[in-house]
Design an enzyme around this catalytic site. Sequence first.
Site, short mmCIF file in Angstrom:
data_model
loop_
_atom_site.label_atom_id
_atom_site.label_comp_id
_atom_site.label_asym_id
_atom_site.label_seq_id
_atom_site.Cartn_x
_atom_site.Cartn_y
_atom_site.Cartn_z
N GLU A 34 0.86 -1.19 0.00
CA GLU A 34 0.00 0.00 0.00
C GLU A 34 0.89 1.23 0.00
N ARG A 36 -0.32 4.46 0.29
CA ARG A 36 -0.85 5.48 1.19
C ARG A 36 -0.19 5.31 2.56
N LEU A 39 -3.46 2.16 6.09
CA LEU A 39 -4.17 1.08 5.41
C LEU A 39 -5.67 1.42 5.34
N GLY A 40 -6.43 0.58 4.64
CA GLY A 40 -7.89 0.77 4.60
C GLY A 40 -8.41 1.34 3.29
N SER A 147 -10.39 2.41 -7.16
CA SER A 147 -10.88 3.34 -8.17
C SER A 147 -10.61 4.77 -7.74
N LEU A 188 -25.69 12.65 -3.20
CA LEU A 188 -26.80 12.69 -2.25
C LEU A 188 -26.31 12.63 -0.80
N GLY A 274 -19.41 9.52 -10.71
CA GLY A 274 -18.98 8.13 -10.81
C GLY A 274 -17.49 7.98 -10.55
N HIS A 447 -41.81 -7.24 18.06
CA HIS A 447 -42.68 -6.05 18.11
C HIS A 447 -42.30 -5.22 19.33
P1 FAD Z 1 -9.76 0.93 -2.59
O1 FAD Z 1 -10.47 1.04 -1.31
O2 FAD Z 1 -9.84 2.07 -3.54
O3 FAD Z 1 -8.24 0.65 -2.22
C1 FAD Z 1 -7.25 0.59 -3.20
C2 FAD Z 1 -5.92 0.94 -2.54
O4 FAD Z 1 -4.87 0.62 -3.46
C3 FAD Z 1 -5.76 2.42 -2.21
O5 FAD Z 1 -5.48 2.59 -0.84
C4 FAD Z 1 -4.58 2.88 -3.07
O6 FAD Z 1 -3.73 3.80 -2.39
C5 FAD Z 1 -3.84 1.56 -3.30
N1 FAD Z 1 -3.06 1.54 -4.55
C6 FAD Z 1 -3.50 1.85 -5.78
N2 FAD Z 1 -2.50 1.66 -6.68
C7 FAD Z 1 -1.42 1.23 -5.97
C8 FAD Z 1 -0.09 0.87 -6.33
N3 FAD Z 1 0.32 0.89 -7.61
N4 FAD Z 1 0.76 0.49 -5.35
C9 FAD Z 1 0.35 0.45 -4.05
N5 FAD Z 1 -0.90 0.78 -3.65
C10 FAD Z 1 -1.77 1.16 -4.60
N6 FAD Z 1 -18.81 1.71 -0.37
C11 FAD Z 1 -19.68 1.11 0.48
O7 FAD Z 1 -19.89 -0.10 0.39
N7 FAD Z 1 -20.32 1.83 1.46
C12 FAD Z 1 -20.15 3.16 1.60
O8 FAD Z 1 -20.75 3.76 2.50
C13 FAD Z 1 -19.27 3.82 0.71
N8 FAD Z 1 -19.06 5.15 0.82
C14 FAD Z 1 -18.19 5.77 -0.03
C15 FAD Z 1 -18.03 7.14 0.08
C16 FAD Z 1 -17.16 7.80 -0.77
C17 FAD Z 1 -16.99 9.30 -0.63
C18 FAD Z 1 -16.43 7.06 -1.75
C19 FAD Z 1 -15.44 7.76 -2.65
C20 FAD Z 1 -16.59 5.69 -1.87
C21 FAD Z 1 -17.48 5.03 -1.02
N9 FAD Z 1 -17.71 3.66 -1.12
C22 FAD Z 1 -18.60 3.04 -0.28
C23 FAD Z 1 -17.00 2.83 -2.12
C24 FAD Z 1 -15.82 2.08 -1.47
O9 FAD Z 1 -14.95 3.03 -0.89
C25 FAD Z 1 -15.09 1.25 -2.50
O10 FAD Z 1 -16.01 0.39 -3.16
C26 FAD Z 1 -14.01 0.40 -1.85
O11 FAD Z 1 -13.08 1.19 -1.17
C27 FAD Z 1 -13.28 -0.44 -2.91
O12 FAD Z 1 -12.29 -1.21 -2.28
P2 FAD Z 1 -11.00 -1.69 -3.06
O13 FAD Z 1 -10.23 -2.50 -2.08
O14 FAD Z 1 -11.36 -2.29 -4.35
O15 FAD Z 1 -10.20 -0.35 -3.43
P1 NAI Z 2 -22.88 7.25 -8.97
O1 NAI Z 2 -22.67 6.37 -10.13
O2 NAI Z 2 -23.55 6.73 -7.78
O3 NAI Z 2 -23.72 8.53 -9.42
C1 NAI Z 2 -23.30 9.36 -10.43
C2 NAI Z 2 -24.50 10.15 -10.94
O4 NAI Z 2 -24.02 11.17 -11.77
C3 NAI Z 2 -25.48 9.31 -11.74
O5 NAI Z 2 -26.78 9.54 -11.27
C4 NAI Z 2 -25.27 9.80 -13.18
O6 NAI Z 2 -26.45 9.73 -13.95
C5 NAI Z 2 -24.84 11.23 -12.93
N1 NAI Z 2 -24.01 11.82 -13.98
C6 NAI Z 2 -23.03 11.21 -14.70
N2 NAI Z 2 -22.47 12.10 -15.54
C7 NAI Z 2 -23.08 13.30 -15.33
C8 NAI Z 2 -22.93 14.59 -15.87
N3 NAI Z 2 -22.02 14.83 -16.81
N4 NAI Z 2 -23.73 15.58 -15.42
C9 NAI Z 2 -24.66 15.34 -14.46
N5 NAI Z 2 -24.85 14.11 -13.90
C10 NAI Z 2 -24.06 13.12 -14.33
O7 NAI Z 2 -21.42 7.85 -8.65
P2 NAI Z 2 -20.87 8.64 -7.39
O8 NAI Z 2 -21.98 9.26 -6.62
O9 NAI Z 2 -19.77 9.49 -7.91
O10 NAI Z 2 -20.24 7.50 -6.51
C11 NAI Z 2 -19.27 6.62 -7.09
C12 NAI Z 2 -19.42 5.24 -6.55
O11 NAI Z 2 -18.90 5.15 -5.24
C13 NAI Z 2 -20.88 4.79 -6.42
O12 NAI Z 2 -21.38 4.30 -7.64
C14 NAI Z 2 -20.75 3.70 -5.40
O13 NAI Z 2 -20.35 2.52 -6.04
C15 NAI Z 2 -19.64 4.21 -4.50
N6 NAI Z 2 -20.21 4.85 -3.30
C16 NAI Z 2 -20.99 4.09 -2.48
C17 NAI Z 2 -21.58 4.65 -1.37
C18 NAI Z 2 -22.44 3.79 -0.51
O14 NAI Z 2 -22.37 2.57 -0.62
N7 NAI Z 2 -23.26 4.35 0.36
C19 NAI Z 2 -21.40 6.05 -1.02
C20 NAI Z 2 -20.55 6.76 -1.96
C21 NAI Z 2 -20.00 6.15 -3.05
#
Ligand code: FAD
Ligand code: NAI
Length: 468
Positions: A34, A36, A39-40, A147, A188, A274, A447
């Site tokens: 990692e 960063r 971790l996490g 991502s 949202l 996205g 309940h």
């Molecule tokens: P990541 O968590 O992205 O971890 C990848 C790691 O790889 C990173 O720490 C990065 O630094 C490391 N890395 C990348 N390239 C390299 C390299 N070449 N060498 C070494 N390290 C590297 N999902 C939910 O289920 N519930 C939620 O409530 C939720 N809320 C979210 C809120 C926000 C604002 C965002 C942005 C995302 C949210 N998500 C949520 C989505 C969730 O964070 C991701 O689906 C999840 O983190 C994906 O896990 P991953 O292990 O695939 O990758």
């Molecule tokens: P998202 O895919 O959830 O929503 C993106 C929205 O932007 C869509 O409704 C799409 O139609 C719209 N859009 C796309 N291009 C546009 C444009 N040019 N102009 C206006 N609207 C546009 O993506 P978001 O919110 O960025 O989150 C990314 C991902 O992270 C989610 O899909 C989800 O997988 C993950 N995530 C999960 C959470 C959770 O589980 N509670 C919380 C936050 C993120």
Amino acid sequence: MAEPYDLVVIGGGPGGYVAAIRAAQLGLRAACIERRATLGGTCLNIGCIPSKALLQSSEKFAEARRGLAEHGLILGEVGLDLAAMMARKDSVVATLTRGVEFLFRKNKVDWLKGSARIAAPGRVALTGADGAASEVAARAIAIATGSESARLPGLDIDERRIVSSTGALSFDRVPERLAVIGGGYIGLELGSVWSRLGAKVTIVEFLDRILPNMDRELGPALQRILARGGVAFKLGTKVVAGRADGDHATLELESVAGGERSELVADAVLVAIGRRPNTEGLGLEALGVALDRTGHIAVDDGFATNVPGIYAIGDVIRGPMLAHKAMDEGSALAEHLAGQKPDIYYNAIPAVVYTWPEVASVGETEAELQQSGVDYRVGKFPFTATPRARTNGETEGFVKILAERASDRVLGVHIIGPDAGTMIAEAALAMEFAATAEDIARTSHAHPTLSEAMKEAALAVDGRAIHA
Ligand code: FAD
Ligand code: NAI
């Protein structure tokens, strides 16, 4: 070179750290790379956890300001200490990221700090933060690099005025006007945080409804509730240009249908359209690792890429970009490598939007069933008729169950309402066990609890809900 690891995982997010821990539990020698400082991954550092900490704090603030008089609680003036709210969020994040470090030590997983590139199958090149280069050998390599936020062409993210989710988790003051591009999860959730803290939030969504990928009743229901709380929506609208001008930003909008133009001026803009898979800098092209047409790494059912010994899991492969999906894949990959035969039922992976009220979903939507010609019945039950929702003073929303007409098997469950994110677990379990709506209806539900709405919706599938 030292004895090869059985598994080297690149990325310490929910996919990567779980894969490494599960591999170690199964007796494999595992390391996780990692780059960063903690971790996490995205989830713990800049995603799920900090966003939920701010949602919790801002919900308490909104409740203290507006919601307690009906309970007979009269508060004095309620103030906001944003710096303290942010410090609490940072401390929750620090505790949980250190927790993963502890789990690595406990399970004897080596954390190799630095940035990884796959030099060849079985060999990973590592560059430390100080620039020092080294190499590790591995029988299997798992890519779990996650991502990053998708960018909108022409709109430069400076993480101050025009921000991604990362900037919107750390504003040092409440923006007076916040424009949010994208009415999905991030728009949202973080739009709700800043709206509750006092920002005038406008959500611009390209499609004709928010949460376009969920059951079509959920987005409009949530929109009505958020609009009542002061959030403005511009649906069917695209951003054609944008610029930061000194202390504000201006977006040029165009209606998707009619082409009419308008301007939206804001103090900050959150771009949440996205996320895209993180595949760059890993040496994939030189290795010939194939991507699919959406730019994700292509894998088979056992997470193997087309190059032997190289696997991928989490956000970097197909499927919902959710932390629990990444974790399930991490476990399953380690089990595959240890010779087991795990299986993930992707249709039973729940999705939750942690707004107020929450929105939660599992399985197929009504539109998907209609599209595939499945004959189904719908059972719907409102929280207004659920006694516990009444006692809590939180009666918005409903539970909707879709069951196949012939077999009564549950095909999808869609909830908007208080604690929907916790309630959806019952529906996911039901779908994992191929339960029928009758199975849920005949299960005793305590309940008074909110989960009685699930039982009543299951009864409603057969037209025999008791309380509505
Ligand atoms: P990541 O968590 O992205 O971890 C990848 C790691 O790889 C990173 O720490 C990065 O630094 C490391 N890395 C990348 N390239 C390299 C390299 N070449 N060498 C070494 N390290 C590297 N999902 C939910 O289920 N519930 C939620 O409530 C939720 N809320 C979210 C809120 C926000 C604002 C965002 C942005 C995302 C949210 N998500 C949520 C989505 C969730 O964070 C991701 O689906 C999840 O983190 C994906 O896990 P991953 O292990 O695939 O990758
Ligand atoms: P998202 O895919 O959830 O929503 C993106 C929205 O932007 C869509 O409704 C799409 O139609 C719209 N859009 C796309 N291009 C546009 C444009 N040019 N102009 C206006 N609207 C546009 O993506 P978001 O919110 O960025 O989150 C990314 C991902 O992270 C989610 O899909 C989800 O997988 C993950 N995530 C999960 C959470 C959770 O589980 N509670 C919380 C936050 C993120």
